[in-house]
Scaffold this motif. Sequence first.
Motif, mmCIF file in Angstrom:
data_model
loop_
_atom_site.group_PDB
_atom_site.id
_atom_site.type_symbol
_atom_site.label_atom_id
_atom_site.label_comp_id
_atom_site.label_asym_id
_atom_site.label_seq_id
_atom_site.Cartn_x
_atom_site.Cartn_y
_atom_site.Cartn_z
ATOM 1 N N TRP A 280 0.805 -1.216 0.000
ATOM 2 C CA TRP A 280 0.000 0.000 0.000
ATOM 3 C C TRP A 280 0.841 1.271 0.000
ATOM 4 O O TRP A 280 0.545 2.230 -0.692
ATOM 5 C CB TRP A 280 -0.893 -0.038 1.239
ATOM 6 N N PHE A 281 1.931 1.281 0.760
ATOM 7 C CA PHE A 281 2.732 2.487 0.953
ATOM 8 C C PHE A 281 3.703 2.702 -0.208
ATOM 9 O O PHE A 281 4.150 1.752 -0.845
ATOM 10 C CB PHE A 281 3.512 2.395 2.266
ATOM 11 N N GLY A 282 4.051 3.985 -0.458
ATOM 12 C CA GLY A 282 4.960 4.303 -1.542
ATOM 13 C C GLY A 282 4.308 4.015 -2.879
ATOM 14 O O GLY A 282 3.129 4.288 -3.079
ATOM 15 N N ARG A 283 5.088 3.480 -3.809
ATOM 16 C CA ARG A 283 4.509 3.055 -5.084
ATOM 17 C C ARG A 283 3.747 1.761 -4.826
ATOM 18 O O ARG A 283 4.341 0.743 -4.481
ATOM 19 C CB ARG A 283 5.597 2.812 -6.129
ATOM 20 N N PRO A 284 2.422 1.766 -4.967
ATOM 21 C CA PRO A 284 1.655 0.548 -4.683
ATOM 22 C C PRO A 284 2.069 -0.599 -5.599
ATOM 23 O O PRO A 284 2.607 -0.391 -6.685
ATOM 24 C CB PRO A 284 0.205 0.974 -4.940
ATOM 25 N N LEU B 220 5.569 14.520 -11.784
ATOM 26 C CA LEU B 220 5.178 14.390 -10.377
ATOM 27 C C LEU B 220 4.732 12.966 -10.119
ATOM 28 O O LEU B 220 3.830 12.455 -10.798
ATOM 29 C CB LEU B 220 4.045 15.375 -10.064
ATOM 30 N N ASP B 221 5.360 12.300 -9.149
ATOM 31 C CA ASP B 221 5.025 10.901 -8.876
ATOM 32 C C ASP B 221 5.353 10.553 -7.429
ATOM 33 O O ASP B 221 6.269 11.125 -6.837
ATOM 34 C CB ASP B 221 5.786 9.970 -9.826
ATOM 35 N N ILE B 222 4.606 9.606 -6.874
ATOM 36 C CA ILE B 222 4.823 9.135 -5.513
ATOM 37 C C ILE B 222 6.024 8.205 -5.433
ATOM 38 O O ILE B 222 6.522 7.894 -4.352
ATOM 39 C CB ILE B 222 3.552 8.416 -4.976
ATOM 40 N N SER B 223 6.511 7.751 -6.587
ATOM 41 C CA SER B 223 7.624 6.805 -6.632
ATOM 42 C C SER B 223 8.879 7.494 -7.160
ATOM 43 O O SER B 223 8.930 7.868 -8.333
ATOM 44 C CB SER B 223 7.284 5.610 -7.526
#
Length: 597
Positions: free
Chosen positions: A151-155, A296-299
């Motif tokens: 769940w956390f970071g790049r799923p 823009l990215d969570i990973s």
Amino acid sequence: MTNPIGAKVIAQALHDLGVTVIFGLVGLPVTDIAEQAIDLGIRFIGFRNEQACSYAATAYGYLTGKPGVCLLVGGPGVIHGMAGIANASANAWPTFFLAGSSETSLWTKGGFQEMDAISLLTPHTKRAIRPHVHSADAIVSAIHDAYRICWFGRPGPTFVDLPTDFIMTPVKSMANCRRRPVLALPRPCATSDTISAAVELLKNAKAPLVIIGKGAAYARAEQPIRALIDGTKLPFLPTPMGKGVVPDSHALNTSSARSVALREADVILLLGARLNWILHFAASPKYKKDVKIIQLDISPEELGRSNSTGEPALSIFGDIGTVIAQLNEALRGWKAFSTANQDSTPPYLQAIRASGQKNESKASAAANAPTRPSHPLTFERAFHIIKSTLHSISAPSNGEVVYIGEGSQTMDISRSIFPLEHPRQKLDAGTYATMGVGLAYCVAAWSAYNLPRKTKKIVALEGDSALGFAAMEIETMRRHEMDVLIFCMNNSGIYSGDTADAADWKAKQQRLLSSSGTSERRDRLKSSSLMHEARYEQLAEMVGGRGIFVRSEEELEAATREGYKEGRVTVVNVIIEPGSDKNISFAWVEKKMEAKM
């Protein structure tokens, strides 16, 4: 009082994590886990094939924003379930897989369905672990950690292997086996310097474009992104599953002029999307050679990957909703274009509008062209009738309908015909271009939106080839009383069929089966040909659902109305033109390359 078996510990751990739905296919040794979960109030949805249940779990994770959970048997069950593991990894969807395995005392001795799942799955998951079998605490910790990690970071997918001797063995005590629920996702923001750099790039752009990917939909970032578009007047382009983050009806949507918008943009703000095959790798001539990309990215690992121009002009690591809120504050009062006077409209916007109007006119002509007498329906005409009928009896603009699209032409053509006003209202083959996901996604969407209270109608647009991958899951829908409406777009082929004439099809079939092999290719069935006008609607009838066979416009409109109101799974088998004269190719392959092949 007898001690609980390990299956009870596993089910309780899932319940403590807040799991309410498990997708799976039971067998020894995991049946007890499913039964214990049901006893705790968890909904277990049993499928007919592990591929389908694994696909459903991945989509459920995307739609709900929390990990989908998939329970498999060991060995071949894991092999089949790898389809969903690969799908979750490619799409970056949070999915937690659990599977039984043979007893530890029999490892390497040829135990029942013995397989080293950890070695197999480690390269394809964020975490694959076989916890210490003699420690209930270790088992629970492994489940808790795998759930959090997916769940956390790049799923993505995680996996826990559960040996038979733990599942079926009594546990002395569950006192130390309880855990607190996983805390909410962290939402990192960008540094002030990074925001300032993004603002400078956007303000200096002459042809800016915002690309909205399904990562933005997954992040629930629709409110700040809509505020960004409305406040700055930046044109935007959604990816297939990024549709609806900003309504398709928005005046700044460039979907109908996609090629022009990409080719002419000088600065692109990329939100939760990857520069992969869907976006042509940001390569020339689809893009300007000197285009500046703000990614823009969570990973962090995703920043710059697959970008043919090298590193992005600016990489921003952070949560999309949080960072866009920062951008909105920094861009307050700024407009990308001044369009008060039509004569002053920048060339970039003029080109987008001209291309959009041309393409929309062409699409409208195809959708509104009546079916010729004695001819099958076209994709465009059939979809127009379905859309118009659904809009007359429901409120898609309010998000009442969730669409599933699968099959090459079925998916591609329907994508532009069915507008979306809300995010997470459309699922298709996704980043991995996976065929066979459609019916599994129907189950996932129905579960995500209609448990515990029904709120949405699930409508599937399936190619006849795509339907065949998991057709038995229609029985799953009927068993669980899911009133899914499935349109099978039947052109008797993969991509396209051979002919609209039954006798001609039969003759070609016989020439294909002939041992002589002397007939011309045009005189025998193609490798992509399927059974001519197969009666797919009977798949619903055989399990007590509703099946409707359709040839004409009038029949399709009536079937759509009746199918929408049905309280059980319904398959509408729509006979359409075979499309045998259409050339299918990869969109990113240049024509000069095709000519060399």
